[in-house]
Design a protein around this motif. Structure first.
Motif, short mmCIF file in Angstrom:
data_model
loop_
_atom_site.label_atom_id
_atom_site.label_comp_id
_atom_site.label_asym_id
_atom_site.label_seq_id
_atom_site.Cartn_x
_atom_site.Cartn_y
_atom_site.Cartn_z
N PHE A 51 0.84 -1.20 0.00
CA PHE A 51 0.00 0.00 0.00
C PHE A 51 0.88 1.25 0.00
O PHE A 51 1.90 1.32 0.69
CB PHE A 51 -0.92 0.00 1.22
N GLN A 52 0.46 2.22 -0.80
CA GLN A 52 1.16 3.50 -0.89
C GLN A 52 0.15 4.63 -1.03
O GLN A 52 -1.03 4.41 -1.35
CB GLN A 52 2.10 3.52 -2.10
N GLN A 53 0.63 5.84 -0.76
CA GLN A 53 -0.20 7.03 -0.92
C GLN A 53 0.14 7.71 -2.24
O GLN A 53 1.31 7.90 -2.56
CB GLN A 53 0.02 8.02 0.23
N ASN A 54 -0.90 8.04 -2.99
CA ASN A 54 -0.74 8.74 -4.26
C ASN A 54 -1.64 9.97 -4.23
O ASN A 54 -2.86 9.85 -4.41
CB ASN A 54 -1.09 7.83 -5.44
N ASN A 55 -1.03 11.12 -3.99
CA ASN A 55 -1.80 12.36 -3.77
C ASN A 55 -2.72 12.16 -2.57
O ASN A 55 -2.25 11.93 -1.47
CB ASN A 55 -2.56 12.75 -5.03
N GLU A 56 -4.00 12.23 -2.75
CA GLU A 56 -4.94 12.07 -1.65
C GLU A 56 -5.62 10.72 -1.68
O GLU A 56 -6.71 10.55 -1.11
CB GLU A 56 -6.00 13.19 -1.70
N GLN A 57 -5.04 9.75 -2.36
CA GLN A 57 -5.66 8.44 -2.51
C GLN A 57 -4.73 7.35 -1.99
O GLN A 57 -3.50 7.52 -1.95
CB GLN A 57 -5.98 8.16 -3.99
N LEU A 58 -5.38 6.23 -1.63
CA LEU A 58 -4.65 5.06 -1.18
C LEU A 58 -4.55 4.07 -2.33
O LEU A 58 -5.57 3.67 -2.90
CB LEU A 58 -5.36 4.41 0.01
N VAL A 59 -3.34 3.70 -2.68
CA VAL A 59 -3.09 2.83 -3.83
C VAL A 59 -2.52 1.51 -3.32
O VAL A 59 -1.68 1.49 -2.41
CB VAL A 59 -2.12 3.49 -4.82
N ALA A 60 -2.99 0.40 -3.94
CA ALA A 60 -2.50 -0.93 -3.58
C ALA A 60 -1.88 -1.59 -4.79
O ALA A 60 -2.46 -1.55 -5.89
CB ALA A 60 -3.64 -1.79 -3.04
N HIS A 61 -0.70 -2.18 -4.60
CA HIS A 61 -0.04 -2.96 -5.65
C HIS A 61 -0.43 -4.43 -5.47
O HIS A 61 -0.11 -5.03 -4.43
CB HIS A 61 1.47 -2.78 -5.58
N LEU A 62 -1.07 -5.00 -6.46
CA LEU A 62 -1.58 -6.37 -6.38
C LEU A 62 -0.47 -7.38 -6.61
O LEU A 62 0.59 -7.03 -7.16
CB LEU A 62 -2.69 -6.55 -7.41
N PRO A 63 -0.70 -8.64 -6.24
CA PRO A 63 0.34 -9.66 -6.44
C PRO A 63 0.73 -9.87 -7.90
O PRO A 63 1.85 -10.26 -8.19
CB PRO A 63 -0.30 -10.93 -5.86
#
Length: 698
Positions: free
Chosen positions: A36-48
């Motif tokens: 999980f990472q933050q991208n601007n004001e959103q939460l982004v998840a990197h999938l397997p």
């Protein structure tokens, strides 16, 4: 009572145990198959499968929680209100529970659901920022242990040690939760955050108490108690959430206590204005503290209090606190902070030596884990031929304790004692013998207070009185701090003292025998040679009588030298004047004598050498020059005696006599550590003798 090194080892063991506990707790935190990472004001998840989605919510199939970048906060107490902080912990508690139960789903902005799977966290997955914060906290605590254990039990030292304890508490707690893989138990997060606040407030209170009590102790204890009472009140308000905001319940208290502590440095500055040593130590302490805390205060606390900017990375800012402890360690070296003895450095060398052995073990283990016959052969050769012998030698020197038998300490004490007495020709050697036998970290001499050898403070100190010199030796921390003194040491010290007395008595007996033999030779010379010279004087003609008188004077000076008796410079000057005056009359020359009376005492050898130099200069002037007026000046400036002999005959270039005489005078002057100069000055021949005097005033 434990020895110094044992207490240090115990402290280091507890620090290492605490570090392992922090690592174990960090490994219990759950990990997942997503990043999980933050991208601007959103939460982004990197999938397997290397895909990336924007997360809008989390679900367990029955309930839904909104997903915000706030969940990634490294330090949650930057939130504006305690209600936000509690909501933050509750959300993490539910997410961690769903992940553990295997029901956690990720919902993206297209309403797609992705299952999140729990994974066991591995040691290699702990990020570098975790290790950086943990190692810095442990290093600060180690420095405090190495200061606190050997130092005197004073309020300032205790306060400084507590700052190290509080530093490792808040830095290790933050290291665990700030480097999580997103998921963490809400209860554990709450507990670690509370530990972080506890350590931070305790650090401020202890640092304030330290600044108000070092280098000068504040005269009233209520101020120090007030700082710790303020800490207790602040932690109750913060953890009980008696106010609405962490700014009011935590950050303001930390900053307020810290600023109150800095006022102590102002008070210390005024108190040390007449003590340059304390002033230098204070300056170094303040620089170290400001360098270690200014970055955290400016990058973390002030933005959180003012809510005007995003705080900097707490993990990186925590590492700057180590600058304070490193500065303190350097201050011990440069300014002798905390009145630590010079042997404090031997503790550091002992610690670093052990650390070197551990690192060597790890390095060799890594080499053995590599594949390849060449590497394996090289590693085994290094271990067998170089490493193990070196390690055994270091281990024996640094750690092994052994009881010294009679032949061992006798072989150590006797040569040291004899060498000291041979070098100094005085009642010396006891200190060297005690150092050789017990190898203490510190040894001091004090006026004699007690006539018995004893151990006053549970093995840390050994008191050895020396009745012959009316003094007492105080030994601290036997075998370089490796053990405490025991009853056997008192017996050994008694034997060393008896041996020293025996050696001293032997030296005195030898000196007495030498003196008696010298007196016998002097008496024979006086009775035999003196009588014959007097008989020769009465039978000599007028032309040879001066020569016989000089021989009688030489014999008299030689006998005085053999007596070893001292003489005041004033009395010596009168003798020199009387002799020189008589010699001038015999040669028809006028004597101009100038001398400043002084009560400085000349040793027998000094008087003898100065007499011979003056006599040689006068002889050169009267026999090898057409001298009508001889001028002699005797003056003392400080510890330097100056003899100036001038004649108006000038002729000092005689090929034989004067040259040889000047060389003799120069040799005698160098023997006394002085100088002989000769030159023509305004038509007169001048000899200038300058000799430092070793005697004192009477």
């Amino acid at each position: 009572m434990l020895s110094l090194k044992t207490r240090i080892i115990t402290g280091l063991f507890l620090v290492a145990l605490y570090g392992l506990t922090a690592i174990a707790i960090a490994l219990t935190l759950p990990s997942s198959n997503m990043v999980f990472q933050q991208n601007n004001e959103q939460l982004v998840a990197h999938l397997p499968d290397s895909g990336k989605v924007t997360v809008v919510a989390f679900s367990n199939g029955q309930s839904t929680l909104p997903a915000t970048p706030t969940l990634l906060l490294e330090e949650p107490d930057v939130l504006p209100y305690y209600s936000d902080l509690n909501r933050f912990f509750d959300t993490h508690s539910k997410l961690s529970q769903w992940l553990t139960e295997g029901t956690l789903l990720l919902v993206d902005d297209a309403d797609n659901h992705y299952p999140v799977q729990s994974k066991q966290r591995q040691l290699t997955q702990l990020p570098g920022l975790f290790w950086l914060q943990l190692v810095c906290g442990l290093a600060g605590m180690v420095i405090c242990i190495l200061v606190w254990v050997p130092a005197k039990r004073e309020l300032s030292i205790h306060s400084f040690a507590v700052t190290g304890l509080s530093y490792v508490l808040f830095s290790s707690a933050a290291a665990i939760y700030s480097t999580r893989d997103f998921f963490i138990s809400g209860s554990l997060f709450t507990w670690l955050s509370g530990l972080n606040h506890f350590g931070a407030l305790l650090f401020s209170a202890s640092l304030a108490a330290f600044l108000w009590n070092y280098p000068r102790r504040f005269p009233y204890r209520w101020l120090t108690a007030g700082f710790y009472l303020t800490f207790a009140v602040a932690i109750v308000i913060d953890q009980g959430q008696w106010v609405a905001s962490p700014v009011d319940g935590f950050h303001s208290w930390v900053m307020g206590i810290f600023l109150a502590g800095l006022l102590g440095s102002v008070w210390q500055w005024r108190q040390t204005r007449q003590q340059q040593g304390d002033r230098s130590a204070l300056r170094w302490v303040v620089i170290s503290i400001v360098a270690g805390t200014a970055f955290f205060a400016g990058g973390m606390i002030l933005p959180a209090m003012l809510q005007v900017a995003q705080p900097a990375s707490q993990g990186l800012l925590f590492t700057t606190f180590l600058l304070m402890y490193l500065g303190m360690a350097l201050g011990v070296v440069r300014h002798r902070l905390f009145a630590l003895e010079p042997w404090w450095f031997s503790l550091w060398s002992w610690l670093l030596g052990g650390l070197f052995i551990m690192l060597t073990d790890l390095l060799l283990a890594m080499m053995l884990s590599l594949s390849g016959p060449v590497t394996l052969t090289l590693s085994v050769a290094l271990i067998g031929w170089l490493y193990f012998p070196l390690r055994q030698y270091l281990w024996k020197k640094m750690f092994l304790r052994h009881r010294q038998e009679l032949d061992e300490w006798l072989a150590q004490a006797l040569p040291a004692m004899l060498k000291a007495q041979q070098d100094t020709q005085a009642n010396a050697g006891m200190k060297q013998a005690l150092n050789a036998v017990f190898q203490p970290l510190a040894i001091d001499v004090q006026p004699m207070m007690d006539s018995h050898i004893h151990i006053p403070d549970k093995g840390q100190t050994l008191i050895v009185p020396e009745p012959l010199e009316q003094r007492t030796w105080k030994l601290q921390h036997a075998q370089q701090g490796g053990r405490i003194f025991n009853r056997q040491d008192t017996q050994v010290a008694s034997l060393v003292l008896s041996l020293h007395q025996l050696v001293t008595e032997a030296r005195i007996a030898h000196a007495k025998g030498v003196r008696e033999e010298r007196l016998r030779i002097r008496r024979d010379m006086h009775d035999d040679l003196g009588a014959k010279l007097l008989q020769l004087l009465h039978r000599s003609s007028d032309t040879t009588k001066p020569l016989v008188r000089e021989a009688i004077h030489d014999l008299r000076d030689l006998l005085k030298d053999m007596e070893g008796e001292s003489l005041s410079l004033e009395a010596a000057t009168l003798q020199w004047q009387e002799e020189t005056l008589q010699r001038c009359k015999d040669h028809g020359a006028e004597l101009v004598w100038q001398a400043r009376a002084s009560t400085t005492v000349l040793g027998a050898s000094e008087f003898s050498e100065l007499t011979r130099m003056l006599r040689e200069a006068v002889t050169n002037a009267l026999k090898h020059a057409s001298t009508t007026v001889l001028s002699v000046t005797v003056e003392q400036r400080g510890s330097v005696l100056t003899l100036i002999i001038e004649n108006d005959g000038v002729n000092a270039d005689h090929p034989e006599g004067p040259v040889r005489g000047l060389k003799i005078m120069d040799s005698r002057a160098r023997k006394l550590g002085g100088d002989c100069q000769y030159r023509k000055v305004q038509g007169r021949w001048q000899v200038r003798l300058e000799v430092p005097l070793s005697s004192t005033m009477v």
